[in-house]
Design a protein around this motif. Structure first.
Motif, PDB file in Angstrom:
ATOM      1  N   GLU A 357       0.826  -1.198   0.113  1.00 50.10           N
ATOM      2  CA  GLU A 357      -0.153  -0.058   0.077  1.00 50.10           C
ATOM      3  C   GLU A 357       0.934   1.242  -0.113  1.00 50.10           C
ATOM      4  O   GLU A 357       0.367   2.294  -0.570  1.00 50.10           O
ATOM      5  CB  GLU A 357      -0.870  -0.153   1.082  1.00 50.10           C
ATOM      6  N   GLU A 358       1.940   1.092   0.465  1.00 52.94           N
ATOM      7  CA  GLU A 358       2.839   2.305   0.561  1.00 52.94           C
ATOM      8  C   GLU A 358       3.460   2.505  -0.534  1.00 52.94           C
ATOM      9  O   GLU A 358       3.518   3.699  -1.014  1.00 52.94           O
ATOM     10  CB  GLU A 358       3.970   2.085   1.773  1.00 52.94           C
ATOM     11  N   THR A 359       3.821   1.490  -1.167  1.00 55.74           N
ATOM     12  CA  THR A 359       4.292   1.609  -2.724  1.00 55.74           C
ATOM     13  C   THR A 359       3.469   2.198  -3.548  1.00 55.74           C
ATOM     14  O   THR A 359       3.375   2.908  -4.649  1.00 55.74           O
ATOM     15  CB  THR A 359       4.844   0.324  -3.110  1.00 55.74           C
ATOM     16  N   LEU A 360       2.146   1.687  -3.572  1.00 55.10           N
ATOM     17  CA  LEU A 360       0.952   1.861  -4.346  1.00 55.10           C
ATOM     18  C   LEU A 360       0.633   3.188  -4.007  1.00 55.10           C
ATOM     19  O   LEU A 360       0.210   4.084  -5.000  1.00 55.10           O
ATOM     20  CB  LEU A 360      -0.482   1.126  -3.760  1.00 55.10           C
ATOM     21  N   SER A 361       0.499   3.652  -2.695  1.00 53.44           N
ATOM     22  CA  SER A 361       0.324   5.336  -2.314  1.00 53.44           C
ATOM     23  C   SER A 361       1.481   6.325  -3.210  1.00 53.44           C
ATOM     24  O   SER A 361       0.886   7.177  -3.523  1.00 53.44           O
ATOM     25  CB  SER A 361       0.468   5.407  -0.770  1.00 53.44           C
ATOM     26  N   LYS A 362       2.717   5.663  -3.072  1.00 56.45           N
ATOM     27  CA  LYS A 362       3.577   6.533  -3.733  1.00 56.45           C
ATOM     28  C   LYS A 362       3.314   6.623  -5.308  1.00 56.45           C
ATOM     29  O   LYS A 362       3.583   7.524  -6.148  1.00 56.45           O
ATOM     30  CB  LYS A 362       4.897   5.977  -3.665  1.00 56.45           C
ATOM     31  N   LYS A 363       3.054   5.582  -5.911  1.00 59.31           N
ATOM     32  CA  LYS A 363       2.604   5.491  -7.266  1.00 59.31           C
ATOM     33  C   LYS A 363       1.466   6.227  -7.488  1.00 59.31           C
ATOM     34  O   LYS A 363       1.414   6.881  -8.591  1.00 59.31           O
ATOM     35  CB  LYS A 363       2.528   3.961  -7.699  1.00 59.31           C
ATOM     36  N   MET A 364       0.490   6.166  -6.556  1.00 60.26           N
ATOM     37  CA  MET A 364      -0.817   6.758  -6.919  1.00 60.26           C
ATOM     38  C   MET A 364      -0.582   8.249  -6.716  1.00 60.26           C
ATOM     39  O   MET A 364      -1.218   9.433  -7.162  1.00 60.26           O
ATOM     40  CB  MET A 364      -1.750   6.209  -5.569  1.00 60.26           C
ATOM     41  N   LYS A 365       0.365   8.537  -5.772  1.00 62.54           N
ATOM     42  CA  LYS A 365       0.574  10.109  -5.707  1.00 62.54           C
ATOM     43  C   LYS A 365       1.320  10.344  -7.085  1.00 62.54           C
ATOM     44  O   LYS A 365       0.762  11.703  -7.267  1.00 62.54           O
ATOM     45  CB  LYS A 365       1.687  10.351  -4.494  1.00 62.54           C
ATOM     46  N   LYS A 366       2.130  10.038  -7.642  1.00 58.68           N
ATOM     47  CA  LYS A 366       2.593  10.156  -8.868  1.00 58.68           C
ATOM     48  C   LYS A 366       1.693  10.311  -9.863  1.00 58.68           C
ATOM     49  O   LYS A 366       1.411  11.261 -10.612  1.00 58.68           O
ATOM     50  CB  LYS A 366       3.695   9.230  -9.309  1.00 58.68           C
ATOM     51  N   LEU A 367       0.512   9.414  -9.960  1.00 61.41           N
ATOM     52  CA  LEU A 367      -0.630   9.566 -10.906  1.00 61.41           C
ATOM     53  C   LEU A 367      -1.526  10.755 -10.619  1.00 61.41           C
ATOM     54  O   LEU A 367      -1.760  11.413 -11.537  1.00 61.41           O
ATOM     55  CB  LEU A 367      -1.359   8.194 -10.797  1.00 61.41           C
ATOM     56  N   LEU A 368      -1.671  10.837  -9.189  1.00 66.55           N
ATOM     57  CA  LEU A 368      -2.418  11.904  -9.316  1.00 66.55           C
ATOM     58  C   LEU A 368      -1.550  13.332  -9.452  1.00 66.55           C
ATOM     59  O   LEU A 368      -2.501  14.491  -9.915  1.00 66.55           O
ATOM     60  CB  LEU A 368      -2.984  11.959  -7.256  1.00 66.55           C
ATOM     61  N   GLU A 369      -0.335  13.540  -9.049  1.00 68.39           N
ATOM     62  CA  GLU A 369       0.415  14.459  -9.303  1.00 68.39           C
ATOM     63  C   GLU A 369       0.235  14.735 -10.969  1.00 68.39           C
ATOM     64  O   GLU A 369      -0.232  16.009 -11.402  1.00 68.39           O
ATOM     65  CB  GLU A 369       1.647  14.420  -9.137  1.00 68.39           C
ATOM     66  N   ALA A 370       0.326  13.720 -11.778  1.00 68.20           N
ATOM     67  CA  ALA A 370       0.083  13.690 -13.585  1.00 68.20           C
ATOM     68  C   ALA A 370      -1.362  14.310 -13.613  1.00 68.20           C
ATOM     69  O   ALA A 370      -1.649  14.848 -14.666  1.00 68.20           O
ATOM     70  CB  ALA A 370       0.327  12.394 -14.004  1.00 68.20           C
ATOM     71  N   GLU A 371      -2.643  13.589 -12.743  1.00 67.92           N
ATOM     72  CA  GLU A 371      -3.437  13.636 -13.140  1.00 67.92           C
ATOM     73  C   GLU A 371      -3.775  15.317 -12.712  1.00 67.92           C
ATOM     74  O   GLU A 371      -4.672  15.913 -13.620  1.00 67.92           O
ATOM     75  CB  GLU A 371      -4.479  13.002 -12.165  1.00 67.92           C
ATOM     76  N   LEU A 372      -3.387  15.840 -11.566  1.00 70.49           N
ATOM     77  CA  LEU A 372      -3.631  17.117 -11.193  1.00 70.49           C
ATOM     78  C   LEU A 372      -2.961  17.881 -12.336  1.00 70.49           C
ATOM     79  O   LEU A 372      -3.577  19.234 -12.694  1.00 70.49           O
ATOM     80  CB  LEU A 372      -3.161  17.426  -9.713  1.00 70.49           C
ATOM     81  N   LYS A 373      -1.734  17.905 -12.785  1.00 72.64           N
ATOM     82  CA  LYS A 373      -1.271  18.480 -13.812  1.00 72.64           C
ATOM     83  C   LYS A 373      -2.059  18.725 -15.127  1.00 72.64           C
ATOM     84  O   LYS A 373      -2.183  19.633 -15.740  1.00 72.64           O
ATOM     85  CB  LYS A 373       0.213  18.066 -14.102  1.00 72.64           C
ATOM     86  N   ARG A 374      -2.744  17.656 -15.203  1.00 66.81           N
ATOM     87  CA  ARG A 374      -3.626  17.313 -16.428  1.00 66.81           C
ATOM     88  C   ARG A 374      -4.760  18.363 -16.447  1.00 66.81           C
ATOM     89  O   ARG A 374      -5.262  19.154 -17.483  1.00 66.81           O
ATOM     90  CB  ARG A 374      -4.086  15.966 -16.860  1.00 66.81           C
ATOM     91  N   VAL A 375      -5.519  18.188 -15.497  1.00 65.79           N
ATOM     92  CA  VAL A 375      -6.585  18.939 -15.048  1.00 65.79           C
ATOM     93  C   VAL A 375      -6.362  20.638 -15.007  1.00 65.79           C
ATOM     94  O   VAL A 375      -7.204  21.269 -15.453  1.00 65.79           O
ATOM     95  CB  VAL A 375      -7.609  18.466 -13.894  1.00 65.79           C
ATOM     96  N   GLN A 376      -5.115  20.842 -14.255  1.00 69.65           N
ATOM     97  CA  GLN A 376      -4.907  22.284 -14.228  1.00 69.65           C
ATOM     98  C   GLN A 376      -4.879  22.846 -15.485  1.00 69.65           C
ATOM     99  O   GLN A 376      -4.737  23.932 -15.582  1.00 69.65           O
ATOM    100  CB  GLN A 376      -3.438  22.204 -13.341  1.00 69.65           C
ATOM    101  N   GLN A 377      -4.452  22.019 -16.633  1.00 68.89           N
ATOM    102  CA  GLN A 377      -4.533  22.691 -17.917  1.00 68.89           C
ATOM    103  C   GLN A 377      -5.610  23.130 -18.427  1.00 68.89           C
ATOM    104  O   GLN A 377      -5.558  23.946 -19.413  1.00 68.89           O
ATOM    105  CB  GLN A 377      -3.911  21.514 -18.902  1.00 68.89           C
ATOM    106  N   TYR A 378      -6.575  22.876 -17.759  1.00 63.90           N
ATOM    107  CA  TYR A 378      -7.901  23.357 -17.919  1.00 63.90           C
ATOM    108  C   TYR A 378      -8.298  24.561 -17.035  1.00 63.90           C
ATOM    109  O   TYR A 378      -9.483  24.907 -16.743  1.00 63.90           O
ATOM    110  CB  TYR A 378      -9.080  22.259 -17.924  1.00 63.90           C
ATOM    111  N   ALA A 379      -7.355  25.154 -16.338  1.00 56.14           N
ATOM    112  CA  ALA A 379      -7.701  26.526 -15.670  1.00 56.14           C
ATOM    113  C   ALA A 379      -8.265  27.433 -16.173  1.00 56.14           C
ATOM    114  O   ALA A 379      -7.880  27.978 -17.514  1.00 56.14           O
ATOM    115  CB  ALA A 379      -6.462  26.863 -14.902  1.00 56.14           C
ATOM    116  N   VAL A 380      -9.076  28.112 -15.478  1.00 59.86           N
ATOM    117  CA  VAL A 380      -9.911  29.353 -16.005  1.00 59.86           C
ATOM    118  C   VAL A 380      -9.866  30.383 -15.076  1.00 59.86           C
ATOM    119  O   VAL A 380      -9.498  30.143 -13.580  1.00 59.86           O
ATOM    120  CB  VAL A 380     -11.253  29.057 -16.285  1.00 59.86           C
ATOM    121  N   ASP A 381      -9.771  31.722 -15.415  1.00 57.14           N
ATOM    122  CA  ASP A 381      -9.839  32.883 -14.571  1.00 57.14           C
ATOM    123  C   ASP A 381     -11.541  33.199 -14.042  1.00 57.14           C
ATOM    124  O   ASP A 381     -12.158  33.587 -14.708  1.00 57.14           O
ATOM    125  CB  ASP A 381      -9.376  34.033 -15.088  1.00 57.14           C
ATOM    126  N   VAL A 382     -11.511  32.755 -12.911  1.00 61.94           N
ATOM    127  CA  VAL A 382     -12.876  33.073 -12.236  1.00 61.94           C
ATOM    128  C   VAL A 382     -12.724  34.265 -11.051  1.00 61.94           C
ATOM    129  O   VAL A 382     -11.858  34.301 -10.314  1.00 61.94           O
ATOM    130  CB  VAL A 382     -13.137  31.847 -11.317  1.00 61.94           C
TER     131      VAL A 382
END
Length: 565
Positions: A357-382
């Motif tokens: 789970e620790e390894t998975l958490s680290k991997k998932m963190k990397k995935l989430l970081e990549a996911e967060l980077k991906r969704v941040q590309q759709y940032a809008v000025d609110v």
């Protein structure tokens, strides 16, 4: 001619007293003949002048009876068993020794069936104590006084004779052998019961150890469960891979590495469990061997006790207790707390899964970081829309911050028009920008606040009176209450378990996919997603700083500029 052939027998000239040829033969009134001196001496020694002549007829009958009895005894002896090695022989038999049936503690003699008869018929001998045949009856005599050992000295714990009691054990506690015999017999029976109970406990312990030692099936079941879990994880990974078609090559590498970590963790888990199983089996074998050794010793002691208990010989039982020291069970180990616990495998599995789970958490963190980077590309000025803000809310000039005013500000607030877009009861405000397609993303700082609401809403929501947040009412939001109580306002609401309080929350919307997701921006952690939503209207960002809570919640909600790493 007949007179010439008649030769008188010598028996006719013999005196029946001296058994010699008559000397001065005389005849007494009954017609019997004796030597004169013989009959005179006989009458001088007897008060009555009776004829001493033996009744020949009765004598012959007695002789015949004796002969018949001897023949019967001889026949009976042939039917009785001859004494074999290890058996007690008859002390009276001459020649071939027959097997003794009983030993007499008074006579100190062992008798076969024939020679035992007087003890069974003669009234004087019936009072003697008969026991099962034993050897070395002479040891039942006191070596010092040559008297039978009939008493037991409790003070010195030894068998004594009558003279011993009077001389050497005068002030000691002395009881008859029978009394001590009965007491010791009760103690030995109790000891025997304890030994049997100890044997039974150890047999049960062996079964327990054997049962706990047979963990191979349990291990295989545990491994199978973990393999299914891994398959589920791999399935989730595969699903993520399908969705990762839009991701760059780094995402594919992360998923591959994750699968390798899962397989490697499984192999390490199996090897660790097998090694622990070998250790457990060795420990169980050692315990079983030790228990079987104790059972052997206990059974040996049980046999000794049983042999002594079968004895009716008081002296033999007491001497055996003294010489063999069998009054108490042999010393054994306390097995009460000893066990082989296969549950330790659970610890091994939990540790392995925790590492996974620790390894998975680290991997998932990397995935989430990549996911967060991906969704941040759709940032809008609110920016905040003052026409929708509750009258008690204070908005910054740039439209990026909002908080609830204090009492003074409420008194000084502007007399704002109650337009249809404005919230009348809920301390909420919408963003100016609306979205009816595609994807968009924005971030809001919630640092220092104890209460807040955040999300997106559809254009047609009710803005007057009481508001119930929920998708059924057009709200897709999460909130914070009581400093650390986070909920997703789904139907029904979902309590969120977050590792740490988010300082900045990111909101991502995919209009076509019907998805609203929330992220902890600083921790690059996923918070919650509303999925399967059906959007048919314009969507607006939604903010609520909630009440001040006596100044504890005075910090503003701040729309933060998105910084893509």
């Amino acid at each position: 001619m007949a007179a010439a052939n008649y030769l008188p027998s010598e028996d006719q000239f013999l005196c029946s007293i001296c058994l010699d040829v008559f000397t001065d033969p005389v005849t007494i009134p009954c017609g019997h003949n004796f030597c004169k001196n013989c009959i005179a001496e006989h009458w001088n020694t007897n008060d009555q002048y009776l004829c001493p002549l033996v009744n020949t007829l009765f004598s012959e009958m007695v002789a015949q009876f004796r002969q018949s009895a001897q023949q019967k005894a001889s026949s009976s002896s042939s039917e009785q068993q001859v004494s074999k090695p290890g058996e007690v022989p008859c002390d009276v038999c001459t020649g071939t020794k027959l097997k003794a049936l009983k030993s007499c503690l008074m006579c100190l003699v062992s008798y076969c069936e024939t020679h035992l008869e007087p003890h069974l018929t003669a009234s004087r001998l019936k009072r003697h104590q008969l026991i099962d045949p034993v050897e070395n009856l002479e040891c039942r005599m006191c070596t010092e006084h040559d008297k039978p050992l009939e008493l037991f000295c409790k003070t010195d714990q030894t068998c004594v004779c009558m003279l011993c009691m009077v001389l050497d054990h005068k002030k000691h506690d002395v009881v008859p052998l029978t009394e001590e015999y009965e007491g010791k017999k009760v103690e030995l029976e109790k000891t025997e019961a304890e030994i049997q109970q100890m044997i039974q406990k150890r047999r049960l312990k062996i079964q327990e150890i054997k049962h706990s030692g047979k963990t191979e099936a349990k291990i295989q079941q545990m491994i199978q469960k973990r393999q299914l879990k891994i398959q589920a994880i791999q399935h989730s990974v595969d699903l993520s891979e399908e969705d990762a078609d839009r991701e760059i090559a780094e995402g594919v590498q992360v998923f591959t590495s994750l699968k390798e970590s899962v397989e490697r963790g499984l192999n390490e888990l199996i090897n660790t469990i097998k090694e622990k199983q070998k250790t457990t089996e060795k420990q169980a074998e050692a315990f079983i061997k030790e228990l079987e050794q104790e059972i052997s010793e206990l059974m040996k002691r049980s046999t000794e006790v049983e042999q002594v208990l079968r004895s009716e010989d008081h002296l033999h039982l007491l001497q055996s207790v003294q010489s063999l020291n069998i009054q108490h069970p042999p010393p054994t180990k306390d097995w009460t707390e000893v066990s082989v616990r296969p549950s330790s495998y659970e610890g091994t599995v939990v540790k392995a899964v925790a590492q996974l789970e620790e390894t998975l958490s680290k991997k998932m963190k990397k995935l989430l970081e990549a996911e967060l980077k991906r969704v941040q590309q759709y940032a809008v000025d609110v920016t905040l829309d003052p026409d929708t803000a509750h009258p008690d809310l204070i908005l910054s000039d740039d439209g990026k911050q909002v908080n609830l005013g204090d009492r003074l500000s409420k008194l000084l607030r502007k007399n704002l028009p109650d337009n249809p877009e404005r919230f009348s009861n809920s301390a909420s405000v919408l963003g100016k920008q609306s979205f009816s397609s595609g994807r968009f993303y924005f971030e809001a700082q919630v640092k220092g606040k104890t209460k807040w609401d955040l999300g997106v809403v559809r254009e047609s929501i009710n803005r007057k009176g009481s508001i119930n947040l929920g998708p059924q009412n057009g709200y897709w939001t999460i909130w914070l209450r009581n400093r650390n109580e986070y909920k997703a306002l789904a139907d029904p609401p979902v309590l969120l378990s977050l590792k740490s309080p988010p300082q900045k929350v990111g909101v991502f919307v995919d209009y076509e996919e019907g998805l609203v997701s929330f992220y902890d921006v600083d921790a690059a952690a996923f918070i919650y997603s509303f999925t399967g939503c059906s959007f048919t209207e314009k969507l607006f960002p939604f903010f609520s700083p909630c009440n001040n809570n006596d100044g504890k919640n005075s910090a503003p909600l701040i729309i933060s500029p998105v910084r893509v790493n």
